[in-house]
Design a protein around this motif. Structure first.
Motif, PDB file in Angstrom:
ATOM      1  N   MET A   1      58.583 -54.535  -5.784  1.00 50.47           N
ATOM      2  CA  MET A   1      59.119 -53.217  -6.094  1.00 50.47           C
ATOM      3  C   MET A   1      59.673 -52.527  -4.848  1.00 50.47           C
ATOM      4  O   MET A   1      60.274 -51.468  -4.938  1.00 50.47           O
ATOM      5  N   ALA A  48      47.991 -44.877 -10.296  1.00 50.27           N
ATOM      6  CA  ALA A  48      49.038 -45.842  -9.957  1.00 50.27           C
ATOM      7  C   ALA A  48      49.284 -45.892  -8.457  1.00 50.27           C
ATOM      8  O   ALA A  48      49.414 -46.975  -7.867  1.00 50.27           O
ATOM      9  N   GLY A  51      46.915 -47.932  -6.557  1.00 45.26           N
ATOM     10  CA  GLY A  51      46.939 -49.370  -6.790  1.00 45.26           C
ATOM     11  C   GLY A  51      46.109 -49.845  -7.958  1.00 45.26           C
ATOM     12  O   GLY A  51      45.866 -51.046  -8.111  1.00 45.26           O
ATOM     13  N   TYR A  53      46.760 -50.037 -11.113  1.00 41.59           N
ATOM     14  CA  TYR A  53      47.476 -50.817 -12.127  1.00 41.59           C
ATOM     15  C   TYR A  53      48.355 -51.938 -11.568  1.00 41.59           C
ATOM     16  O   TYR A  53      48.823 -52.779 -12.326  1.00 41.59           O
ATOM     17  N   ASN A  54      48.640 -51.925 -10.265  1.00 42.73           N
ATOM     18  CA  ASN A  54      49.665 -52.856  -9.784  1.00 42.73           C
ATOM     19  C   ASN A  54      49.154 -54.228  -9.365  1.00 42.73           C
ATOM     20  O   ASN A  54      49.890 -55.010  -8.770  1.00 42.73           O
ATOM     21  N   ASN A  55      47.905 -54.542  -9.666  1.00 46.96           N
ATOM     22  CA  ASN A  55      47.394 -55.894  -9.456  1.00 46.96           C
ATOM     23  C   ASN A  55      47.723 -56.719 -10.696  1.00 46.96           C
ATOM     24  O   ASN A  55      47.179 -56.473 -11.768  1.00 46.96           O
ATOM     25  N   LEU A  59      46.351 -56.020 -14.491  1.00 44.90           N
ATOM     26  CA  LEU A  59      47.200 -55.082 -15.218  1.00 44.90           C
ATOM     27  C   LEU A  59      46.980 -55.157 -16.719  1.00 44.90           C
ATOM     28  O   LEU A  59      46.883 -54.130 -17.400  1.00 44.90           O
ATOM     29  N   ILE A 191      55.957 -56.339 -14.697  1.00 46.40           N
ATOM     30  CA  ILE A 191      55.104 -55.812 -13.624  1.00 46.40           C
ATOM     31  C   ILE A 191      55.429 -54.364 -13.279  1.00 46.40           C
ATOM     32  O   ILE A 191      54.606 -53.666 -12.699  1.00 46.40           O
ATOM     33  N   GLY A 194      53.186 -51.189 -13.944  1.00 50.05           N
ATOM     34  CA  GLY A 194      51.954 -50.993 -13.190  1.00 50.05           C
ATOM     35  C   GLY A 194      52.146 -50.169 -11.931  1.00 50.05           C
ATOM     36  O   GLY A 194      51.195 -49.935 -11.194  1.00 50.05           O
ATOM     37  N   TYR A 195      53.390 -49.761 -11.678  1.00 42.04           N
ATOM     38  CA  TYR A 195      53.699 -49.026 -10.457  1.00 42.04           C
ATOM     39  C   TYR A 195      54.157 -47.607 -10.779  1.00 42.04           C
ATOM     40  O   TYR A 195      54.750 -47.345 -11.824  1.00 42.04           O
ATOM     41  N   VAL A 199      54.626 -46.129 -14.503  1.00 39.91           N
ATOM     42  CA  VAL A 199      53.464 -46.058 -15.396  1.00 39.91           C
ATOM     43  C   VAL A 199      53.622 -44.924 -16.408  1.00 39.91           C
ATOM     44  O   VAL A 199      52.977 -44.924 -17.458  1.00 39.91           O
TER      45      VAL A 199
END
Length: 223
Positions: A1, A48, A51, A53-55, A59, A191, A194-195, A199
């Protein structure tokens, strides 16, 4: 991202602000609604940015935290007397125009796809035809509420189509989450959701679109 163009962030940010403003109008400028929405945005944004959600490995398991609370809130509106009163007091014209936000959302999804952050199936190049809802919203508004050439059944039918299109793209988003996309033939995992700030698409924009559609159908059926 990291390599995402700045205009994608700007376009999405403007879309979120537009959605809040349009729905705020639909609530007849309800301060409690505005405070609740802002509180929800702050919570999800902080998670968010931290971090949460961004794994990619987590996620999918954490994704329900984005969509279940708004869904439960919508159910509570439908099953409680005060909730039904709230839905019936929403401005039907504003609820109809609210769907225009689906145009910039589709553009953002396309740009995310170009940047390999969501699968093509989530865009209008794939199996997502949700942009139809946004393009047709001003037309339905004009002929349904200005010239009054459309009867309530035509507007109900349009809302049902919009609902099906929404469910279609939501299902693609869920099935293309990182640990599922290969099982369902998606070429790229989802993905981006998740960022921050993306989100807010599943946690804010989708629930508001769903709420506006259901509230509109409910009001039209009562007429």
């Amino acid at each position: 991202m990291e390599n995402l163009p700045i205009y994608v962030y700007l376009a999405f940010g403007v879309t979120v602000l537009l959605a809040i403003w349009l729905f705020y109008r639909a609530t007849n400028h309800s301060k409690s609604f505005l405070i609740g929405i802002l509180f929800w945005i702050i919570i999800q944004s902080l998670l968010a940015l931290g971090g949460f959600y961004n794994n990619p490995d987590k996620l999918t398991s954490r994704f329900p935290l984005l969509i279940l609370p708004p869904l439960l809130f919508l159910i509570s509106l439908l099953v409680t007397k005060s909730g039904r009163v709230f839905l019936d007091r929403l401005d039907l014209r504003s609820l109809t125009l609210f769907h225009v936000i689906r145009i910039p959302v589709e553009l953002v999804l396309f740009w995310l796809c170009v940047s390999k952050a969501v699968p093509e199936a989530m865009t209008f190049h794939g199996r997502n035809f949700d942009i139809f809802s946004g393009i047709s919203a001003p037309i339905i508004y004009y002929f349904g509420f200005v010239t009054k050439r459309l009867n309530k059944w035509a507007i109900i039918a349009w809302n049902l189509i919009c609902l099906l299109l929404l469910l279609n793209v939501v299902s693609s988003a869920i099935l293309s989450l990182p640990d599922r996309f290969a099982q369902f033939g998606f070429e790229q995992p989802n993905i981006a959701l998740g960022y921050f700030p993306f989100v807010l698409l599943p946690s804010l924009l989708v629930p508001l679109v769903l709420l506006s559609t259901i509230a509109a159908i409910k009001q039209l059926l009562k007429k």
